[in-house]
Design a protein around this motif. Structure first.
Motif, PDB file in Angstrom:
ATOM      1  N   TYR A  39      -5.045   8.276  -1.105  1.00 25.34           N
ATOM      2  CA  TYR A  39      -4.445   7.117  -1.745  1.00 25.34           C
ATOM      3  C   TYR A  39      -5.507   6.040  -1.898  1.00 25.34           C
ATOM      4  O   TYR A  39      -6.492   6.006  -1.156  1.00 25.34           O
ATOM      5  CB  TYR A  39      -3.261   6.580  -0.921  1.00 25.34           C
ATOM      6  N   SER A  41      -4.533   2.441  -2.444  1.00 20.66           N
ATOM      7  CA  SER A  41      -4.073   1.231  -1.773  1.00 20.66           C
ATOM      8  C   SER A  41      -2.701   1.373  -1.134  1.00 20.66           C
ATOM      9  O   SER A  41      -2.357   0.610  -0.228  1.00 20.66           O
ATOM     10  CB  SER A  41      -4.052   0.059  -2.760  1.00 20.66           C
ATOM     11  N   ASN A  42      -1.905   2.337  -1.575  1.00 21.48           N
ATOM     12  CA  ASN A  42      -0.524   2.433  -1.111  1.00 21.48           C
ATOM     13  C   ASN A  42      -0.397   3.492  -0.013  1.00 21.48           C
ATOM     14  O   ASN A  42       0.024   4.622  -0.253  1.00 21.48           O
ATOM     15  CB  ASN A  42       0.409   2.746  -2.283  1.00 21.48           C
ATOM     16  N   LYS A  45       3.225   5.085   0.558  1.00 18.70           N
ATOM     17  CA  LYS A  45       3.631   6.185  -0.321  1.00 18.70           C
ATOM     18  C   LYS A  45       2.924   7.482   0.060  1.00 18.70           C
ATOM     19  O   LYS A  45       3.505   8.572  -0.021  1.00 18.70           O
ATOM     20  CB  LYS A  45       3.353   5.833  -1.781  1.00 18.70           C
TER      21      LYS A  45
END
Length: 247
Positions: A39, A41-42, A45
């Motif tokens: 990922y 930045s998230n 998730k």
């Protein structure tokens, strides 16, 4: 699922926290491949994707970083080796798609597109070429926009043209390694990246133009990736346009 008598293969999926990347993560995990969910930045998730894989009986872990930062990507590959013992498949879905006519796009945005899509692909491909094990697969992401060539997509299409060139050359440079290198080029696909900023009428028009009369789904694209990651050992140095016949 993979034969329990053989060691599990390991995949890194960049941009694996959502959209097409998330679908790829779950599809590869269904084939028994241990997956590192990258990922940018998230993290939440990405951890959600990991939990989904584990709940389905698979193995997954998450690792973050900027794909255009070589140190961050070296850390990503180390994480895969530390967690699962090596790397067999690298699927590089991460990318950005700001749109504007060429006459109106500012250079900062243009440079950001090239940094993520071209430099990022170069860095990930370089590490993959150095570390993917014999019998492995490297799968980059292009786009059917390189054929459709609609207005406002110029800088994005240019970045993906570079991705295709690097992909095909890398396939030839890995002669004798038994590693395939291909690119998947999706057409219009119902992801947040594609849908963002489009009206319902625009989306319906695009869907109706396809011979299949719909948008692609992330799962459609994930099936093509699973093919290239697994049984497609005689497909090498190709761009697989995965778009329902749109181009």
């Amino acid at each position: 699922m993979s034969d329990v008598s053989t060691p599990a293969r390991v995949a890194i999926v960049t941009g694996g926290s959502g959209g097409i990347g998330r679908a790829v993560v779950e599809r590869l995990a269904a084939d028994g491949i241990a997956v590192v969910v990258h990922y940018s930045s998230n993290e939440a998730k990405a951890q959600e994707a990991v939990r989904a894989v584990v709940a389905a009986g698979g193995r997954a872990t998450a690792s973050g970083g900027d794909v255009a930062d070589p140190d961050a990507m070296e850390a990503l590959f180390r994480h895969a080796t530390d967690a699962f013992g090596g790397v067999d498949v690298v699927v590089h879905t991460a990318g950005i798609m700001p749109l504007a006519p060429i006459a109106q796009m500012d250079l900062d945005t243009f440079d950001r597109i090239q940094r993520t899509n071209v430099r990022g692909t170069f860095i990930v491909s370089k590490l993959a070429a150095q570390q993917v094990r014999t019998g492995g697969a490297i799968i980059n992401f292009s786009t059917s926009i390189t054929r459709l060539q609609p207005p406002t997509y110029g800088p994005y299409a240019a970045s993906k043209g570079a991705v295709e060139a690097m992909t095909l050359i890398l396939a030839r440079e890995l002669r004798g390694r038994d590693i395939t290198v291909n690119a998947v080029a999706p057409g219009p696909t119902a992801t947040p990246l594609f849908l963002n900023g489009k009206t319902e009428q625009a989306i319906s028009t695009i869907a109706a133009a396809n011979p299949m009369e719909r948008l692609g789904t992330p799962q459609d694209i994930a099936e093509a990736v699973a093919f290239l990651a697994g049984p497609a050992r005689w497909v090498n140095g190709q761009v697989l346009f995965t778009n329902g016949g749109a181009a």
